[in-house]
Design an enzyme around this catalytic site. Structure first.
Site, PDB file in Angstrom:
ATOM      1  N   CYS A 266      14.546  77.190  73.326  1.00  0.00           N
ATOM      2  CA  CYS A 266      15.069  77.735  74.588  1.00  0.00           C
ATOM      3  C   CYS A 266      16.193  78.748  74.414  1.00  0.00           C
ATOM      4  O   CYS A 266      16.064  79.892  74.859  1.00  0.00           O
ATOM      5  CB  CYS A 266      15.545  76.600  75.477  1.00  0.00           C
ATOM      6  SG  CYS A 266      14.252  75.388  75.760  1.00  0.00           S
TER       7      CYS A 266
HETATM    8  C1  UGA Z   1      18.669  73.499  76.077  1.00  0.00           C
HETATM    9  C2  UGA Z   1      19.625  73.215  77.238  1.00  0.00           C
HETATM   10  O1  UGA Z   1      20.687  72.350  76.786  1.00  0.00           O
HETATM   11  C3  UGA Z   1      18.897  72.553  78.409  1.00  0.00           C
HETATM   12  O2  UGA Z   1      19.790  72.381  79.504  1.00  0.00           O
HETATM   13  C4  UGA Z   1      17.740  73.482  78.854  1.00  0.00           C
HETATM   14  O3  UGA Z   1      16.976  72.902  79.913  1.00  0.00           O
HETATM   15  C5  UGA Z   1      16.813  73.691  77.659  1.00  0.00           C
HETATM   16  O4  UGA Z   1      17.576  74.302  76.576  1.00  0.00           O
HETATM   17  C6  UGA Z   1      15.702  74.600  78.147  1.00  0.00           C
HETATM   18  O5  UGA Z   1      15.970  75.749  78.470  1.00  0.00           O
HETATM   19  O6  UGA Z   1      14.569  74.107  78.320  1.00  0.00           O
HETATM   20  P1  UGA Z   1      17.631  72.055  74.069  1.00  0.00           P
HETATM   21  O7  UGA Z   1      16.993  73.322  73.591  1.00  0.00           O
HETATM   22  O8  UGA Z   1      16.817  70.800  74.120  1.00  0.00           O
HETATM   23  O9  UGA Z   1      18.207  72.245  75.582  1.00  0.00           O
HETATM   24  O10 UGA Z   1      18.846  71.824  73.079  1.00  0.00           O
HETATM   25  P2  UGA Z   1      20.420  71.507  73.162  1.00  0.00           P
HETATM   26  O11 UGA Z   1      20.631  70.041  73.072  1.00  0.00           O
HETATM   27  O12 UGA Z   1      21.075  72.228  74.268  1.00  0.00           O
HETATM   28  O13 UGA Z   1      20.878  72.145  71.751  1.00  0.00           O
HETATM   29  C7  UGA Z   1      20.617  73.528  71.458  1.00  0.00           C
HETATM   30  C8  UGA Z   1      21.207  73.924  70.117  1.00  0.00           C
HETATM   31  O14 UGA Z   1      22.627  74.029  70.210  1.00  0.00           O
HETATM   32  C9  UGA Z   1      20.930  72.947  68.967  1.00  0.00           C
HETATM   33  O15 UGA Z   1      20.548  73.690  67.832  1.00  0.00           O
HETATM   34  C10 UGA Z   1      22.271  72.264  68.755  1.00  0.00           C
HETATM   35  O16 UGA Z   1      22.456  71.825  67.422  1.00  0.00           O
HETATM   36  C11 UGA Z   1      23.251  73.377  69.115  1.00  0.00           C
HETATM   37  N1  UGA Z   1      24.589  72.902  69.512  1.00  0.00           N
HETATM   38  C12 UGA Z   1      24.738  72.166  70.660  1.00  0.00           C
HETATM   39  C13 UGA Z   1      25.703  73.233  68.764  1.00  0.00           C
HETATM   40  O17 UGA Z   1      25.609  73.928  67.731  1.00  0.00           O
HETATM   41  N2  UGA Z   1      26.947  72.817  69.185  1.00  0.00           N
HETATM   42  C14 UGA Z   1      27.122  72.083  70.305  1.00  0.00           C
HETATM   43  O18 UGA Z   1      28.292  71.737  70.623  1.00  0.00           O
HETATM   44  C15 UGA Z   1      25.992  71.741  71.059  1.00  0.00           C
END
Ligand code: UGA
Length: 428
Positions: A266
């Site tokens: 995403c």
């Molecule tokens: C993300 C959004 O959080 C959702 O709200 C949205 O609905 C979704 O995309 C979408 O568009 O369908 P997701 O892709 O499942 O969800 O993943 P996240 O949990 O948000 O993590 C994304 C990335 O950010 C991961 O690689 C994670 O490791 C990284 N991350 C997250 C960080 O590097 N630091 C943080 O503090 C949080």
């Protein structure tokens, strides 16, 4: 209400199962016969906590799966949850969604009752007015009983079912009071014991809310990574700094974890799509471009830190964690991909390990070695790059004894520092 859901990917399957749980009658439609067979038997085509239970309890009863669009006519509302991949320039590829919109319109050509078609897929602000609504109209021969609305999703992989059941907000992007009421009637059962903000707006604004949401979260992480890199230059701990910064409730303590960057299906796709859409309008989105650039830079910084301690040419480097985040086997845009690429470019032998994502990564990098455990990956390695924050990496201990001189570069602050290990945090 009778709902049809077109597309049985991660979003379509989750919302279909959850709509059934809310008491609606749901029919899912997908062109993939294997997925339809799995759903009909109550099996989830994806691994998502709680999803299989919902499917098992509703399949064959209030939840049916089919390859035929005929079910659309019987339903009151149709959700389109078809993937919107990226073109080479990062812009959104609407081909599959447009075809589904047109096919939905064709099925509804003779429908005499009002019917709401809801776009669930993430689309740019002009997509509905210029591409999707015209596709529905083309298909239906201009049937005026059909209205198109937008209802973006904010589900995270790994917690999609609970995110659906306990949303922060519901966004109804419609052109009429009737359509807003329809959408509200669908979600009302979950509001009985859960408070969520309701946002009523038009379809283009609803589309933009989704992009702005993801662009904000991705940029928040990139900003924290930028600040984290500065902390590292000063020998400071970005986690200590951000813990204090997060106490400001205008900022919040969430999404402040710095490291090797964001991945997944995403954030990268959506940030690039809204950048491309903005450029097409003649606007240069400088901050979002910088967010992507910082994200691209983090794996390189990881390699530079490793090179301070290990000559990479001919070395054996263990890469721990291959999925884009823990508790999923999804490797799409995982930071492990550029890390492995860069290690191989510099002549290192990669020994990779992940509790669940080895098979998909083996397809991507057939020439890397794959271990069955973190211990096996560390055995004889000259250095370790930690890319995903799987819990099991937090308890690694004696496993490091199998390395001559353990060097660990941690991109997620998950491995515990201990004596006898050269430990480098990416931003601390
Ligand atoms: C993300 C959004 O959080 C959702 O709200 C949205 O609905 C979704 O995309 C979408 O568009 O369908 P997701 O892709 O499942 O969800 O993943 P996240 O949990 O948000 O993590 C994304 C990335 O950010 C991961 O690689 C994670 O490791 C990284 N991350 C997250 C960080 O590097 N630091 C943080 O503090 C949080």
């Amino acid at each position: 209400m009778h709902i049809s859901v077109i597309g049985s990917g991660y979003v379509g399957t989750t919302i279909a199962a959850c709509f059934a749980e809310l008491g609606h009658t749901v029919t899912t439609i997908d062109i993939d016969e294997e997925i339809v067979a799995a759903l009909s038997a109550g099996h989830a085509p994806i691994d998502e906590p709680g999803l299989e239970d919902l499917l098992e309890s509703h399949a064959g009863d209030s939840l049916e799966a089919t390859t035929s669009y005929d079910a659309v006519v019987e339903s009151d509302v149709t959700f389109l949850a078809i993937g919107t991949p990226s073109n080479d320039d990062g812009s959104i590829d609407l081909t599959a969604l447009e075809a589904a919109a047109e096919a939905t319109g064709e099925t509804l050509a003779d429908k005499e009752n009002r019917h709401l078609v809801v776009i669930k897929s993430t689309v740019t602000p002009t997509s509905i007015e210029t591409v999707l609504e015209p596709a529905v109209t083309r298909g239906s021969g201009g049937n005026e009983n059909i209205e198109v609305g937008m209802n973006p999703e904010f589900l995270r992989e790994g917690s999609a079912v609970s995110d659906f059941m306990q949303p922060d907000k519901l966004v109804y992007g419609t052109d009429s009071e009737w359509a807003t009421e329809r959408l509200h009637a669908i979600y009302e059962p979950l509001l009985a014991d859960h408070d969520a903000h309701i946002v009523e707006t038009d379809p283009a604004t609803a589309s933009m809310i989704k992009y702005a949401n993801n662009a904000f979260l991705a940029s928040k992480i990139s900003l924290v990574n930028d600040l984290g890199n500065i902390c590292k230059e000063f020998g400071l701990d970005a986690y200590e700094v951000m813990e204090a910064v997060g106490l400001d409730d205008r900022i919040s303590e969430r999404f402040l974890r710095s490291g090797v960057g964001w991945g997944g299906s995403c954030f990268p796709k959506d940030v690039n799509a809204i950048i491309a859409a903005a450029r097409e309008e003649g606007y240069d989105p400088a901050l979002l471009e910088a967010s992507v650039e910082i994200n691209d830079r983090q794996p390189e910084r990881m390699l530079e830190l490793l090179e301070h301690h290990v000559a990479l040419e001919g070395s054996h480097i263990a890469v721990l964690g291959l999925s884009f985040k823990p508790r999923t086997d999804d490797i799409r845009n995982s930071r492990a991909i550029p890390v492995i690429e860069k290690l191989q470019d510099r002549g290192a032998e990669v020994v990779a390990y992940d509790p669940v994502a080895v098979d998909p990564m083996r397809e991507r990098f057939p020439d890397a070695e794959y271990a069955n455990s973190a211990a096996e990956a560390l055995d004889g390695a000259d250095g370790v790059a930690v890319v995903t924050d799987w819990d099991e990496f937090a308890v690694l201990d004696r496993e490091f004894d199998a390395m001559d001189e353990p060097v660990v570069v941690d991109g997620r602050r998950i491995v515990e520092r201990r004596d006898g290990i050269v430990y480098e945090g990416l931003t601390y």
